[in-house]
Design a protein around this motif. Structure first.
Motif, mmCIF file in Angstrom:
data_model
loop_
_atom_site.group_PDB
_atom_site.id
_atom_site.type_symbol
_atom_site.label_atom_id
_atom_site.label_comp_id
_atom_site.label_asym_id
_atom_site.label_seq_id
_atom_site.Cartn_x
_atom_site.Cartn_y
_atom_site.Cartn_z
ATOM 1 N N UNK A 197 85.815 94.095 19.777
ATOM 2 C CA UNK A 197 87.310 94.823 19.737
ATOM 3 C C UNK A 197 88.041 95.010 21.060
ATOM 4 N N UNK A 198 87.348 95.292 22.122
ATOM 5 C CA UNK A 198 87.768 95.141 23.580
ATOM 6 C C UNK A 198 88.382 93.842 23.891
ATOM 7 N N UNK A 199 87.405 92.729 23.603
ATOM 8 C CA UNK A 199 87.696 91.535 24.025
ATOM 9 C C UNK A 199 88.965 90.947 23.196
ATOM 10 N N UNK A 200 88.960 91.184 22.029
ATOM 11 C CA UNK A 200 90.281 90.685 21.282
ATOM 12 C C UNK A 200 91.459 91.510 21.629
ATOM 13 N N UNK A 201 91.353 92.692 21.932
ATOM 14 C CA UNK A 201 92.546 93.500 22.531
ATOM 15 C C UNK A 201 93.027 92.647 23.812
ATOM 16 N N UNK A 202 92.094 92.335 24.648
ATOM 17 C CA UNK A 202 92.489 91.500 25.960
ATOM 18 C C UNK A 202 93.088 90.228 26.050
ATOM 19 N N UNK A 203 93.066 89.608 24.791
ATOM 20 C CA UNK A 203 93.871 88.269 24.541
ATOM 21 C C UNK A 203 95.022 88.669 23.933
ATOM 22 N N UNK A 204 95.930 88.318 24.838
ATOM 23 C CA UNK A 204 97.475 88.479 24.198
ATOM 24 C C UNK A 204 97.858 87.822 23.255
ATOM 25 N N UNK A 205 97.310 86.490 22.837
ATOM 26 C CA UNK A 205 97.734 85.879 21.656
ATOM 27 C C UNK A 205 96.986 86.142 20.474
ATOM 28 N N UNK A 206 96.253 87.273 20.524
ATOM 29 C CA UNK A 206 95.500 87.934 19.381
ATOM 30 C C UNK A 206 95.913 89.439 19.179
ATOM 31 N N UNK A 207 97.221 89.542 19.573
ATOM 32 C CA UNK A 207 97.804 91.049 19.451
ATOM 33 C C UNK A 207 97.743 91.353 18.241
ATOM 34 N N UNK A 208 98.629 90.533 17.323
ATOM 35 C CA UNK A 208 98.790 90.998 15.926
ATOM 36 C C UNK A 208 97.429 91.293 15.285
ATOM 37 N N UNK A 209 96.423 90.543 15.307
ATOM 38 C CA UNK A 209 95.179 90.421 14.893
ATOM 39 C C UNK A 209 94.488 91.832 15.245
ATOM 40 N N UNK A 210 94.563 92.110 16.636
ATOM 41 C CA UNK A 210 93.984 93.435 17.352
ATOM 42 C C UNK A 210 94.683 94.612 16.412
ATOM 43 N N UNK A 211 95.931 94.460 16.155
ATOM 44 C CA UNK A 211 96.578 95.479 15.605
ATOM 45 C C UNK A 211 95.949 95.803 13.957
#
Length: 245
Positions: free
Chosen positions: A67-81
């Motif tokens: 989850x932290x890795x996904x949150x750290x990737x700007x282009x995955x911001x919607x998926x992270x949310x």
């Protein structure tokens, strides 16, 4: 004189030991080359990913939870949310994801932008549908770009179909992987250009539903009436007429 020489000898020996210890300690310190870095990634969008992460970005993600890795990737911001309660507070799968390992097929922000605005709003407003969508994007395992192909059972329960290898991978024949094999502490992350929908997958039990029907149809083709007609063809009345004659 002898005492002085002994003193000097002891001092020299102590200094030599100190120097030797310092050299040994320095030699045992791990160098940058000794520390393993993140495995390489594959795909047409990986250069853009590396640019947005900055220097050593993949190595930083390598040490983070999924989850932290996904949150750290700007282009995955919607998926992270979507996975952390940002799109709908009722839907938060971070604890599940971080207890992986998982292969994660994460739609980019551009993938979410391809959805009709009304469809995206409906997805946000429906917790059951959002749960199904995010769980369908996860499958247990830790497979690299050369091994991820085949049928994978998603956390949602239905099967994801992955074809191709390396930098040329498709999911369910609808989503293209733009960057494959981003490695986190407990996940392999695949950035995809389309939001996956469980509605496009067959249920895991689909192959068993046809078997009973096919078996029934096979037995029905051998009709008992044909056997009855055969026995009726030898009519007992013919024997009666012969005896009468």
């Amino acid at each position: 004189m002898t005492t002085r020489l002994k003193t000097l000898g002891v001092a020299a020996a102590a200094a030599a030991i100190a120097i030797s210890t310092a050299i040994t300690a320095h030699a045992e310190e791990p160098t940058t080359e000794d520390v393993p870095g993140a495995p390489d990634v594959h795909g047409s969008g990986c250069d853009a990913l590396k640019e947005e992460l900055g220097p050593d970005g993949l190595d930083r993600i390598f040490k983070q939870s999924a989850s932290a890795a996904i949150a750290a990737i700007p282009s995955l911001s919607t998926y992270s949310s979507a996975i952390s309660g940002g799109l709908n507070p009722a839907v938060n799968v971070v604890n599940v994801l971080d207890n992986g390992p998982y292969n994660v097929f994460a739609p980019t922000d551009e993938a979410f932008a391809k959805l009709d605005p009304a469809e995206l709003e409906a997805l946000k407003a429906d917790p059951d549908r959002l749960y199904a969508t995010v769980y369908y994007s996860m499958s247990l395992g830790l497979l690299g770009p050369e091994d991820v192909h085949g049928k994978l059972t998603s956390q949602e329960g239905r099967q994801i179909t992955v074809t191709g290898k390396g930098g040329d991978i498709k999911v369910d024949d609808t989503a293209k992987v733009v960057c494959a094999g981003v490695t986190a502490e407990n996940a392999k992350i695949y950035l995809i250009d389309t939001v996956l929908s469980p509605d496009n997958a067959l249920p895991a039990t689909a192959t068993t539903t046809t078997s009973p029907t096919e078996t029934t149809e096979a037995t029905e083709t051998t009709e008992p009436s044909e056997t009855t007609e055969t026995s009726e063809a030898v009519e007992p009345t013919e024997t009666t007429e012969t005896e009468a004659a």
